[in-house]
Design a protein around this motif. Structure first.
Motif, mmCIF file in Angstrom:
data_model
loop_
_atom_site.group_PDB
_atom_site.id
_atom_site.type_symbol
_atom_site.label_atom_id
_atom_site.label_comp_id
_atom_site.label_asym_id
_atom_site.label_seq_id
_atom_site.Cartn_x
_atom_site.Cartn_y
_atom_site.Cartn_z
ATOM 1 N N HIS A 11 13.064 7.375 5.301
ATOM 2 C CA HIS A 11 12.300 7.145 4.073
ATOM 3 C C HIS A 11 12.963 7.870 2.907
ATOM 4 O O HIS A 11 13.390 9.024 3.042
ATOM 5 C CB HIS A 11 10.857 7.664 4.207
ATOM 6 N N GLU A 44 -3.012 5.149 -2.061
ATOM 7 C CA GLU A 44 -2.111 4.053 -1.708
ATOM 8 C C GLU A 44 -2.743 2.681 -1.891
ATOM 9 O O GLU A 44 -2.071 1.668 -1.784
ATOM 10 C CB GLU A 44 -1.653 4.206 -0.249
ATOM 11 N N PRO A 84 12.350 8.294 -1.557
ATOM 12 C CA PRO A 84 11.456 7.955 -2.676
ATOM 13 C C PRO A 84 11.950 6.766 -3.496
ATOM 14 O O PRO A 84 11.157 5.998 -4.025
ATOM 15 C CB PRO A 84 11.445 9.236 -3.525
ATOM 16 N N ASP A 91 -8.260 6.857 -2.083
ATOM 17 C CA ASP A 91 -7.061 6.378 -1.390
ATOM 18 C C ASP A 91 -5.983 6.088 -2.432
ATOM 19 O O ASP A 91 -6.034 5.078 -3.145
ATOM 20 C CB ASP A 91 -7.378 5.110 -0.586
ATOM 21 N N ARG A 105 8.497 4.914 -4.330
ATOM 22 C CA ARG A 105 7.230 5.270 -3.700
ATOM 23 C C ARG A 105 7.123 6.784 -3.626
ATOM 24 O O ARG A 105 7.998 7.458 -3.090
ATOM 25 C CB ARG A 105 7.117 4.622 -2.314
ATOM 26 N N ASN A 106 6.026 7.298 -4.170
ATOM 27 C CA ASN A 106 5.837 8.737 -4.338
ATOM 28 C C ASN A 106 5.276 9.340 -3.050
ATOM 29 O O ASN A 106 4.153 9.858 -3.017
ATOM 30 C CB ASN A 106 4.896 8.979 -5.521
ATOM 31 N N GLU A 107 6.085 9.236 -2.009
ATOM 32 C CA GLU A 107 5.637 9.646 -0.677
ATOM 33 C C GLU A 107 6.670 10.574 -0.042
ATOM 34 O O GLU A 107 7.518 11.144 -0.737
ATOM 35 C CB GLU A 107 5.406 8.393 0.184
ATOM 36 N N GLY A 108 6.601 10.717 1.255
ATOM 37 C CA GLY A 108 7.483 11.640 1.956
ATOM 38 C C GLY A 108 8.917 11.153 2.022
ATOM 39 O O GLY A 108 9.234 10.005 1.714
ATOM 40 N N THR A 120 0.857 -1.174 0.000
ATOM 41 C CA THR A 120 0.000 0.000 0.000
ATOM 42 C C THR A 120 0.895 1.227 0.000
ATOM 43 O O THR A 120 1.480 1.591 1.022
ATOM 44 C CB THR A 120 -0.932 0.002 1.233
ATOM 45 N N ALA A 121 1.048 1.835 -1.150
ATOM 46 C CA ALA A 121 1.929 2.979 -1.305
ATOM 47 C C ALA A 121 1.524 3.753 -2.552
ATOM 48 O O ALA A 121 0.958 3.189 -3.493
ATOM 49 C CB ALA A 121 3.392 2.538 -1.419
ATOM 50 N N ARG A 122 1.833 5.034 -2.551
ATOM 51 C CA ARG A 122 1.529 5.879 -3.705
ATOM 52 C C ARG A 122 2.628 5.705 -4.751
ATOM 53 O O ARG A 122 3.803 5.888 -4.457
ATOM 54 C CB ARG A 122 1.445 7.337 -3.277
#
Length: 502
Positions: A267, A449, A269, A447, A259-262, A215-217
């Motif tokens: 963490h 993710e 990307p 959502d 992963r297009n997240e923080g 579950t990730a963007r």
């Protein structure tokens, strides 16, 4: 912002201007500031290894050519000294005397060579009157003219500069060179540990028609050839499970995920991960495998299960690691009993009391996990397997065989961060379809993710997937655990914004 290489010469800082003038002077006299090759018969390390017991003030009679970067230079009238350093950090003294190299070569050394230049020096291997192993030069040649000065030694580079200009960091900082060499040592250890257990290393696609396995963007891109949207891999899980269906019963992949997240201290990307799957295993057997992988890596880099971080702290990775229930740890942290059956409203009330900011998109299991992270922050330093996660946040995991509402999933925490996660995998294609349909509905509600419905993966499952355990572990985070550094220091070239954007 650093000076552009296209800056007009008249606008350059003095140090850069002077070095460019030296380059021009070298060309004007018909020499090469960037030759195609220079003499090098042995590395500095080989010279040191073969003459490590040489007595004081000895001439060996051995003539060698060495090359390295000038990191120290002292010019006197008839004798010049320099310290050369090669890529692994090995250093060796070079001595240039008037009677050995001649007046012209000595004058050119003094006038043209700067700190940071790469040079080749040919001469006799000796020890000086102070016992310093040296090359007493008979000739020298410039290998590459450095147009920028090295950082001043007593002014350490900032973290941002180290990350942005890793090439400079590797030149001046031993810790950076150590980290660059530690990573392949860990990779080798991981592969050897898997090989001992008869795991096969495979490769799966980075470009995928749909994102899944976590579950990730995702990052989205486009294929001109196929005229279709594609996603950069967020996890290799669904393809590795296809391998197990096909009869590759023990597989692993060391892969790059996106992963297009923080981005923060743990963490990135773009990051490296190991995923492995073991037919006829479960979350317990895969936990034993993971512990062995980490302990083997510790032995490979430190010679012990007790690893010494670069700041001097010691982390004990030895012995049998602790196991604890997720909901037991939540209950301890909030001071009241919390179970898998605790309602969303009750969890919301607990989170409010804790002063947490609640995202309205969080489902019940996600809220429970956020409370867990809040109450355990900074406390899970010794290795611990946190076991039993909510079923609604783990759509690819088998339901717990004893506790309703949970799945057989653990997260391994070390030094306060999640290092790895493991599962008893869901192998029932009917239940898997139901779970993925639920995920697709969450995606339809916004959502970003949530996983997509992967019909080909479900078709593979319908051919019969054996019972199995699965595991994912961040390689960068493993290096964090072994060194005590943040994730940007364990990645050689982490993603950074362009300087003009900062």
């Amino acid at each position: 912002m650093s000076e552009s290489t296209t800056t007009p010469a008249d606008d350059l800082p003095e140090q850069l201007r002077i070095r460019r003038e030296k380059r021009a002077a070298i060309l004007d006299r018909g020499a090469e500031p960037y030759p195609v090759a220079v003499a090098r018969t042995k590395s500095l390390m080989e010279i040191r290894e073969s003459h490590k017991d040489l007595a004081i003030d000895v001439a060996t009679g051995e003539i060698e050519s060495v090359a390295g970067r000038v990191i120290f230079k002292r010019d006197t009238g008839k004798l010049c000294f320099a310290t050369l350093r090669e890529g692994d950090g090995t250093e060796l003294q070079a001595m240039l005397s008037l009677d050995k190299v001649g007046q012209e070569a000595l004058d050119l050394w003094k006038s043209e060579i700067d700190l940071g230049d790469l040079v080749s020096v040919t001469g006799e291997v000796i020890t000086s009157k102070r016992g310093e192993l040296s090359i007493l030069a008979t000739e020298w040649k410039l290998a590459s003219k450095s147009l920028r000065p090295l950082p001043v030694e007593h002014k350490p580079l900032s973290e941002e500069t180290r990350v942005r200009m890793r090439y400079v960091d590797l030149i001046v900082r031993p810790e950076a060179r150590t980290m660059a060499r530690l990573r392949p040592t860990v990779m080798k250890s991981l592969r050897e540990s898997f090989a001992k257990r008869d795991f096969i290393e495979v490769e799966t696609p980075m470009l995928q028609v749909m994102h899944g396995g976590a579950t990730a963007r995702p990052f989205k891109t486009e294929s001109n050839a196929y005229q279709m949207d594609l996603f950069l891999r967020i996890a290799p899980e669904l393809f590795l499970k296809r391998c197990v269906v096909g009869g590759l019963e023990r597989v692993f992949e060391i892969n790059r995920n996106f992963r297009n997240e923080g981005a923060d201290s743990s963490h990135s990307p773009e990051f490296a991960m190991i995923e492995s799957y073991e037919a006829y295993g479960d979350w317990n057997s895969i936990a034993e495998l993971t512990q062995s992988l980490v302990q083997d890596a510790a032995m490979a880099v430190c010679g012990s299960h007790q690893v010494t971080h670069l700041d001097g702290r010691i982390l004990d990775l030895g012995g049998k690691w602790r196991e604890a229930s997720l909901f037991e740890l939540i209950s301890e942290g909030v001071g009241e009993e919390v179970t898998p059956q605790t309602s969303y409203e009750e969890l919301k009330l607990i989170a409010t009391k804790l002063g947490m900011k609640i995202d309205p998109k969080w489902i019940t299991g996600k809220l429970a996990e956020e409370i867990f992270e809040h109450v355990t922050e900074g406390k899970l330093n010794a290795p611990i397997f946190v076991k039993g996660y909510p079923i609604d946040t783990s759509p690819l995991v088998r339901a717990h065989r004893d506790v309703p509402g949970l799945v057989e999933k653990w997260d391994l925490y070390v030094e306060g961060f999640e290092l790895a996660t493991g599962y008893s995998e869901l192998i029932d294609p009917v239940i898997q379809r139901e779970r993925l349909i639920e995920q697709a509905s969450l995606g339809a509600k916004g959502d970003v993710e949530a996983m997509q419905l992967d019909e080909d993966f479900l078709r593979a499952m319908e051919y019969g997937m054996p019972p199995m355990g699965g595991m994912g572990m961040g390689v960068d985070r493993l290096l964090m655990a072994l060194t005590g550094l943040g994730i940007r220091e364990t990645i050689l070239f982490p993603l950074v914004k362009p300087e003009a954007d900062e």
